[in-house]
Design a protein around this motif. Sequence first.
Motif, PDB file in Angstrom:
ATOM      1  N   GLY A 329       0.810  -1.210   0.000  1.00 25.25           N
ATOM      2  CA  GLY A 329       0.000   0.000   0.000  1.00 25.25           C
ATOM      3  C   GLY A 329       0.843   1.258   0.000  1.00 25.25           C
ATOM      4  O   GLY A 329       0.527   2.239  -0.700  1.00 25.25           O
ATOM      5  N   TYR A 330       1.922   1.247   0.760  1.00 23.70           N
ATOM      6  CA  TYR A 330       2.798   2.424   0.818  1.00 23.70           C
ATOM      7  C   TYR A 330       3.470   2.659  -0.530  1.00 23.70           C
ATOM      8  O   TYR A 330       3.550   3.797  -1.014  1.00 23.70           O
ATOM      9  CB  TYR A 330       3.853   2.217   1.910  1.00 23.70           C
ATOM     10  CG  TYR A 330       4.796   3.393   2.068  1.00 23.70           C
ATOM     11  CD1 TYR A 330       4.346   4.587   2.629  1.00 23.70           C
ATOM     12  CD2 TYR A 330       6.115   3.307   1.641  1.00 23.70           C
ATOM     13  CE1 TYR A 330       5.212   5.677   2.767  1.00 23.70           C
ATOM     14  CE2 TYR A 330       6.986   4.376   1.771  1.00 23.70           C
ATOM     15  CZ  TYR A 330       6.524   5.560   2.325  1.00 23.70           C
ATOM     16  OH  TYR A 330       7.369   6.637   2.459  1.00 23.70           O
ATOM     17  N   GLU A 331       3.944   1.581  -1.168  1.00 21.20           N
ATOM     18  CA  GLU A 331       4.588   1.722  -2.476  1.00 21.20           C
ATOM     19  C   GLU A 331       3.597   2.199  -3.532  1.00 21.20           C
ATOM     20  O   GLU A 331       3.946   2.998  -4.412  1.00 21.20           O
ATOM     21  CB  GLU A 331       5.205   0.383  -2.881  1.00 21.20           C
ATOM     22  CG  GLU A 331       6.387  -0.029  -2.010  1.00 21.20           C
ATOM     23  CD  GLU A 331       6.880  -1.426  -2.310  1.00 21.20           C
ATOM     24  OE1 GLU A 331       6.307  -2.068  -3.224  1.00 21.20           O
ATOM     25  OE2 GLU A 331       7.829  -1.885  -1.653  1.00 21.20           O
ATOM     26  N   LEU A 332       2.350   1.737  -3.462  1.00 19.58           N
ATOM     27  CA  LEU A 332       1.334   2.200  -4.404  1.00 19.58           C
ATOM     28  C   LEU A 332       1.007   3.668  -4.183  1.00 19.58           C
ATOM     29  O   LEU A 332       0.817   4.434  -5.137  1.00 19.58           O
ATOM     30  CB  LEU A 332       0.065   1.355  -4.253  1.00 19.58           C
ATOM     31  CG  LEU A 332       0.148  -0.095  -4.735  1.00 19.58           C
ATOM     32  CD1 LEU A 332      -1.051  -0.891  -4.239  1.00 19.58           C
ATOM     33  CD2 LEU A 332       0.213  -0.156  -6.262  1.00 19.58           C
ATOM     34  N   GLU A 475       5.424 -16.164 -13.195  1.00 14.59           N
ATOM     35  CA  GLU A 475       5.275 -16.443 -11.769  1.00 14.59           C
ATOM     36  C   GLU A 475       5.512 -15.191 -10.946  1.00 14.59           C
ATOM     37  O   GLU A 475       4.837 -14.951  -9.936  1.00 14.59           O
ATOM     38  CB  GLU A 475       6.238 -17.553 -11.356  1.00 14.59           C
ATOM     39  CG  GLU A 475       5.847 -18.924 -11.910  1.00 14.59           C
ATOM     40  CD  GLU A 475       6.898 -19.986 -11.647  1.00 14.59           C
ATOM     41  OE1 GLU A 475       8.041 -19.614 -11.281  1.00 14.59           O
ATOM     42  OE2 GLU A 475       6.589 -21.181 -11.829  1.00 14.59           O
ATOM     43  N   SER A 476       6.476 -14.382 -11.380  1.00 16.88           N
ATOM     44  CA  SER A 476       6.730 -13.127 -10.687  1.00 16.88           C
ATOM     45  C   SER A 476       5.538 -12.176 -10.811  1.00 16.88           C
ATOM     46  O   SER A 476       5.128 -11.531  -9.836  1.00 16.88           O
ATOM     47  CB  SER A 476       7.991 -12.470 -11.257  1.00 16.88           C
ATOM     48  OG  SER A 476       8.188 -11.187 -10.698  1.00 16.88           O
ATOM     49  N   LYS A 477       4.952 -12.117 -12.016  1.00 16.47           N
ATOM     50  CA  LYS A 477       3.781 -11.258 -12.226  1.00 16.47           C
ATOM     51  C   LYS A 477       2.586 -11.750 -11.411  1.00 16.47           C
ATOM     52  O   LYS A 477       1.836 -10.953 -10.834  1.00 16.47           O
ATOM     53  CB  LYS A 477       3.420 -11.234 -13.713  1.00 16.47           C
ATOM     54  CG  LYS A 477       4.442 -10.542 -14.607  1.00 16.47           C
ATOM     55  CD  LYS A 477       4.343  -9.043 -14.497  1.00 16.47           C
ATOM     56  CE  LYS A 477       5.215  -8.354 -15.526  1.00 16.47           C
ATOM     57  NZ  LYS A 477       5.133  -6.881 -15.419  1.00 16.47           N
ATOM     58  N   LEU A 478       2.396 -13.063 -11.374  1.00 12.45           N
ATOM     59  CA  LEU A 478       1.293 -13.621 -10.589  1.00 12.45           C
ATOM     60  C   LEU A 478       1.489 -13.332  -9.107  1.00 12.45           C
ATOM     61  O   LEU A 478       0.520 -13.081  -8.375  1.00 12.45           O
ATOM     62  CB  LEU A 478       1.179 -15.122 -10.829  1.00 12.45           C
ATOM     63  CG  LEU A 478       0.652 -15.543 -12.205  1.00 12.45           C
ATOM     64  CD1 LEU A 478       0.814 -17.041 -12.406  1.00 12.45           C
ATOM     65  CD2 LEU A 478      -0.822 -15.151 -12.363  1.00 12.45           C
ATOM     66  N   ALA A 483      -0.007 -10.185  -4.290  1.00 17.99           N
ATOM     67  CA  ALA A 483       0.306  -9.147  -3.306  1.00 17.99           C
ATOM     68  C   ALA A 483      -0.726  -8.019  -3.349  1.00 17.99           C
ATOM     69  O   ALA A 483      -1.122  -7.486  -2.299  1.00 17.99           O
ATOM     70  CB  ALA A 483       1.708  -8.596  -3.564  1.00 17.99           C
ATOM     71  N   LEU A 484      -1.179  -7.663  -4.551  1.00 20.29           N
ATOM     72  CA  LEU A 484      -2.215  -6.633  -4.672  1.00 20.29           C
ATOM     73  C   LEU A 484      -3.525  -7.101  -4.045  1.00 20.29           C
ATOM     74  O   LEU A 484      -4.230  -6.318  -3.394  1.00 20.29           O
ATOM     75  CB  LEU A 484      -2.425  -6.277  -6.146  1.00 20.29           C
ATOM     76  CG  LEU A 484      -1.284  -5.522  -6.824  1.00 20.29           C
ATOM     77  CD1 LEU A 484      -1.516  -5.425  -8.328  1.00 20.29           C
ATOM     78  CD2 LEU A 484      -1.135  -4.115  -6.236  1.00 20.29           C
ATOM     79  N   ARG A 485      -3.852  -8.366  -4.219  1.00 23.79           N
ATOM     80  CA  ARG A 485      -5.085  -8.889  -3.619  1.00 23.79           C
ATOM     81  C   ARG A 485      -4.981  -8.872  -2.090  1.00 23.79           C
ATOM     82  O   ARG A 485      -5.959  -8.559  -1.407  1.00 23.79           O
ATOM     83  CB  ARG A 485      -5.362 -10.292  -4.134  1.00 23.79           C
ATOM     84  CG  ARG A 485      -5.643 -10.356  -5.635  1.00 23.79           C
ATOM     85  CD  ARG A 485      -6.436 -11.595  -6.003  1.00 23.79           C
ATOM     86  NE  ARG A 485      -6.574 -11.760  -7.444  1.00 23.79           N
ATOM     87  CZ  ARG A 485      -7.418 -11.069  -8.210  1.00 23.79           C
ATOM     88  NH1 ARG A 485      -8.196 -10.154  -7.665  1.00 23.79           N
ATOM     89  NH2 ARG A 485      -7.490 -11.292  -9.519  1.00 23.79           N
ATOM     90  N   LEU A 490      -6.522  -6.767   3.161  1.00 23.46           N
ATOM     91  CA  LEU A 490      -6.092  -6.262   4.472  1.00 23.46           C
ATOM     92  C   LEU A 490      -6.388  -4.781   4.648  1.00 23.46           C
ATOM     93  O   LEU A 490      -6.360  -4.272   5.776  1.00 23.46           O
ATOM     94  CB  LEU A 490      -4.596  -6.525   4.667  1.00 23.46           C
ATOM     95  CG  LEU A 490      -4.185  -7.866   5.287  1.00 23.46           C
ATOM     96  CD1 LEU A 490      -4.636  -7.961   6.729  1.00 23.46           C
ATOM     97  CD2 LEU A 490      -4.679  -9.043   4.496  1.00 23.46           C
ATOM     98  N   SER A 491      -6.668  -4.073   3.543  1.00 23.77           N
ATOM     99  CA  SER A 491      -6.987  -2.645   3.662  1.00 23.77           C
ATOM    100  C   SER A 491      -8.210  -2.417   4.535  1.00 23.77           C
ATOM    101  O   SER A 491      -8.362  -1.347   5.135  1.00 23.77           O
ATOM    102  CB  SER A 491      -7.218  -2.034   2.274  1.00 23.77           C
ATOM    103  OG  SER A 491      -8.448  -2.488   1.716  1.00 23.77           O
TER     104      SER A 491
END
Length: 692
Positions: A329-332, A475-478, A483-485, A490-491
């Motif tokens: 969230g902080y990086e976004l 796999e890295s993209k998935l 992580a976004l989900r 958790l938001s």
Amino acid sequence: MKKPLLFAALLLMGRIFIVAQTPDPAPALLLYFDTDRSALTEAHQQEITQFLANLPGKPTDYSITIAGHTDARGSDAYNQNLSMRRGQGVAEFLAGRGFPPAAVQVNAKGEVAPLAANDSDEGMLRNRRVELHVERGAWSQRPSDLVPLMKVHFQAGRGITFASPLSGSRVQIPGGVLVYPDGSPVQGEVELQYREWRNLYDYLSFGLPMHYSDGRGSFFFNSNGMFEVQAYQKGQALGIAKGQSIQVSFVQTRDMPDVNLYRFEPKSGQWVTAPSAGPASAAMPAVLSDFLVETTNNGFGQNLCTPSALRFSAKDRPADILAEAVQTGYELATGARRNASAFFQDPYQEDTALVRLSERTQVQVHRYEDVKSYFYIEDLQGSFEELGLLRDFKWEYVPSLLQSNLTDEDMNRAWDAVYLAYDVDNNLYDVQFVSPKLKLEIKARMLRMDGRQVTREENPPLFREYKSIQKKRWESKLAEVAALRRFLSLSLALRENDELCLGHVEWLKYFVNNRKKMAERYGRHVAADYRANPDAGNALIQAFNQRCRATKMANLSTRMPQSDLGRLTATLQVVDFGVYNCDQIFRLGAETQVLAASFRSTDGQPIQSRQTSIIEKSSQMMLSAPSPNQVYYTPSKAFDIVVTGTNGRTYLLRESEFAALPLAGRSAADFVLEDVTDQVKTPKDWMRVLGI
């Protein structure tokens, strides 16, 4: 095999004998399925498409009966549901090709109608099938037909457990509880019919009144879902034996307070509180205000907007997941993490779709040494790591009758992505260039810079390495999508109270529009370092979960007395077949005017109303007046008016037209409506016509 071979043979012989006496018409199309599979394959879709192409006329000219079948492996209940899923998949495909759902009947036959003995692979393959029977001109459109019935067959003495493949609702009929109209027990094969109405446009297609009356007056329904359950034998309606019941575990559409169960009485044309073999329904259901119903439907208000508690698997470390989520969230918020725009626009997309969208970059095709057929691929942003393996090679375009041509325009175009597949038989590559509105597929051979072709022995290991690098990138993209989900999930624990009422898409927009605020919020939680201080992270999650549970219990206890909490659950003991409604009832506010209404079509012809429905889309409410010649007016609202005429036609006055009428202070009004009968052949047509 779960049944003795002798029994299976006798059963098959019995079916053959019956068919010989009363033969079914030959199916117009047969589709065969692999073991335990119900999804349509590409080959299935091609077969159906070819079959439909040979039908004269238009889809609405036909009535189609679909019968799903299985082999004898698996339990009776499992095979019934598997055959229903197979048939339902075909029905959904037909709906996408313009066939009205009401004209498509799905029957689940399970294993009881084999074409061959189930003692060989070939025989079982013949039995794993879907049959299509087509009849022209047999379908007649009636209001209640817009939501199709699901039909399954079973033996009355054995009973059935049927699960709707659409909602997951379950119907359990014990063996021996069905009776004929004279009260004698039913024997032999029975047909269960079941359907559900689950949303506003389903209710519009329902064709029955949506109001309830008792000694206190007349009230409106706010539906939490309706269902119809019936049983027939050779066209004769069956009943449930006195003192017996069937169980319907109905998946309601929302978590609503003060819901009761009602049953429609065909003789009186009225809804009554439903008799139950379990806890009795309230004789006088709670009457809510229209404001409370709107609040429930819209999800506004602190209590109603509290989400469910956060859940973790036994192997998860909640504090670590929280730490990762707040870092994301902080990086976004600060812009340190990019390529999340597709997720922010629609987080409900599948992971692979989100990865594809995140791959949109800049790929350019260039001529090599001005040779028309030679080219090389440049990944301008370095997004496709696997292409780096091929930087020391060039390509030669190979014209193909089956593929596209590589033109000068293609050379000058900026592509979003490129994918390779190796054709081992011809030692060529299928090269696919992709942009939002265009896809180019060509054949090409890989060459070394000195012009020598890469051999059949060299290409396979080279392509395997290419795929290995591509797989790691995927796999890295998935992992990024995962992580976004987790960030979004958790938001909830970090949101302020007024943000809890926002859906995920709306909250992500709020996040983008308030990046500075979000950077400060997530920065504080990053500084808390929940990995190093797991007790603090776990305490935050536990506090949120406790708040969720406490608020939901308070919501229940304030809207429904403690003594009544168990009077109606999703699991219902039904003692009569028929149409049931899981609903709130409410009355309109004091500012509402009742208007005596007369109706005309746009060509000036008078309309005799059989039923008048008043739609308030913003709060998802549908009102059905006790009199078909009544309409309601409220200064703060605009309604769509839907009239079903005694001539069977359907008419509409749109919300914008209703709002423009001078109705304040009047007791009567004349309304001009558009005939929309031909526009609303399915419930989803109503969604389109009304803009729901």
